[in-house]
Design a protein around this motif. Structure first.
Motif, short mmCIF file in Angstrom:
data_model
loop_
_atom_site.label_atom_id
_atom_site.label_comp_id
_atom_site.label_asym_id
_atom_site.label_seq_id
_atom_site.Cartn_x
_atom_site.Cartn_y
_atom_site.Cartn_z
N ALA A 271 0.84 -1.20 0.00
CA ALA A 271 0.00 0.00 0.00
C ALA A 271 0.87 1.24 0.00
N GLN A 272 0.30 2.36 -0.47
CA GLN A 272 1.03 3.62 -0.41
C GLN A 272 1.33 4.01 1.04
N PHE A 273 2.41 4.77 1.21
CA PHE A 273 2.77 5.31 2.52
C PHE A 273 2.10 6.67 2.73
N GLN A 274 1.88 7.00 3.98
CA GLN A 274 1.50 8.36 4.38
C GLN A 274 2.50 8.85 5.42
N MET A 275 2.99 10.07 5.20
CA MET A 275 3.90 10.71 6.16
C MET A 275 3.27 12.02 6.60
N VAL A 276 3.31 12.29 7.90
CA VAL A 276 2.71 13.53 8.42
C VAL A 276 3.70 14.23 9.34
N SER A 277 3.60 15.55 9.34
CA SER A 277 4.40 16.40 10.22
C SER A 277 3.48 17.41 10.88
#
Length: 393
Positions: A271-277
């Protein structure tokens, strides 16, 4: 029909208590032969790492809904050659589509150069092709785009020869491009991706570096500029990653209040990754999403200022489907498994590497998504024109 298609697992969060139900879209689009029999089989896959639910499940009903075929995409460029990897940006009311052309799916051949065409009628017609970059001894590929603080278009071009460089070009008309930077970076990226603005920081782009091997040599991070792209500062976020944990070809949007949401391609699945800041890109958290209808699928994000909705465009290679998922960012920011089902917005060739690489922009209330499609050695750059979504599914 004589063949069959094995769908990809869909991961949906469920509470542990009894009698909870969910409507789950397993296939949002599947091309069939009219009037032919259609057989559907659905099963749980408890052997997959993503199946962490500890209770029994039951299937209440199955519904198959007929859909119309997506609208035909506009042709940007289809001259002989491998027209590929487009980056598209709106400058005011003008669309600028940049792309790379060579003899095949190869990034370093000297014959590969970068070109541009513009359109003022939503992609129905295009101006004559102009050359953006064609340096002797290098293969050049468009890898990222964006706007500076004045509204001019910025374009990252990866230049590959005996060494690899990233050149940043600027244009105000989509015809004449000026080289403004070739940053010297401690970690030379495989790619630098789309440029976006972050309050109190300036311009930002994400990068990734590595060699696609199974060794723990992969990394990603951010670069920032406070002078509209002339100088850049590189900051690593994660390094020493295995390929399975490596987010590649990311797209990001600034949500305000220090929050940034990025989505990235995976080279290994599922699955695609999600990155959050939450601190303007100083620190990040990375998780897998439930976006699994992918295959080496590069995401492209559009955040609508009026509705607040986030659109994630990506091309499922092999199936030949340009997909979109629409969500209110607050729903998925801390819950990466809560992305709603995708919709098919265009179709292209089903050859895995001769199509793909969605890149999106917008003018007013219309989204424009470029991709490439065909069969080597000849592929075409295409552009889909779509009304912006007004509600999330």
């Amino acid at each position: 029909t004589t063949g069959y298609s094995l769908g990809k697992p869909v991961r949906t969060p469920l509470p542990a208590g009894p009698f909870h139900s969910r409507k789950i879209v397993l296939e949002s689009y599947y091309e069939v032969v009219p009037d032919a029999p259609l057989t559907v089989r659905i099963q749980r896959e408890p052997g997959l790492p993503g199946d962490t639910f500890t209770r029994p499940t039951g299937l209440a009903a199955v519904k198959v809904t007929p859909l119309n075929a997506p609208a035909e995409a506009h042709v940007v460029q289809d001259v002989s050659g491998y027209n590929s990897w487009p980056m598209t940006q709106a400058i005011g009311e003008k669309l600028v589509c940049t792309y790379s052309r060579g003899s095949g799916h190869s990034i370093g051949e000297d014959a590969r150069a970068v070109y541009a065409r513009t359109s003022v009628d939503g992609g129905k017609s295009w101006t004559a092709e102009t050359v953006v970059a064609n340096n002797p001894g290098f293969g050049e590929v468009t890898v990222g785009k964006g706007l500076d603080s004045t509204g001019a278009m910025l374009l990252w071009v990866r230049r590959v020869g005996k060494q690899r460089h990233h050149d940043l070009y600027r244009t105000t008309d989509g015809v004449s491009f000026t080289l403004i930077a070739t940053p010297e970076l401690a970690t030379q990226p495989m790619q630098i991706t789309d440029v976006f603005a972050v309050p109190d920081v300036g311009l930002m782009a994400l990068w990734f570096a590595g060699n696609y091997s199974d060794k723990a040599v992969h990394s990603w991070g951010v670069i920032t500029s406070r002078d509209d792209g002339v100088n850049w500062t590189q900051t690593p976020v994660e390094s020493g990653l295995l390929k399975a944990d490596w987010p590649t070809e990311p797209a990001a949007v600034s949500l305000g209040d220090g929050r940034i949401l990025a989505v990235a391609r995976t080279e290994s699945g599922p699955a695609q990754f999600q990155m959050v800041s939450t601190d303007n890109g100083a620190t990040w958290k990375r998780h897998q999403t439930n976006i699994s209808d992918i295959y080496a699928s590069t995401p492209s994000l559009i955040l609508d200022a009026e509705t607040g909705l986030l659109s994630n465009y990506y091309y499922e290679r092999g199936r030949g489907i340009l997909r979109r998922r629409v969500v209110a960012p607050n729903i998925v920011f801390d819950n990466p498994l809560h992305w709603p089902a995708s919709e098919a917005v265009a179709t292209g060739s089903q050859l895995a590497w001769d199509s793909g690489n969605a890149n999106a922009t917008f003018i007013g209330d219309t989204h424009y998504v470029s991709f490439y499609s065909g069969e080597a050695p000849d592929t075409a750059v295409m552009l889909s024109e779509l009304p912006e979504p007004t509600v999330a599914p």
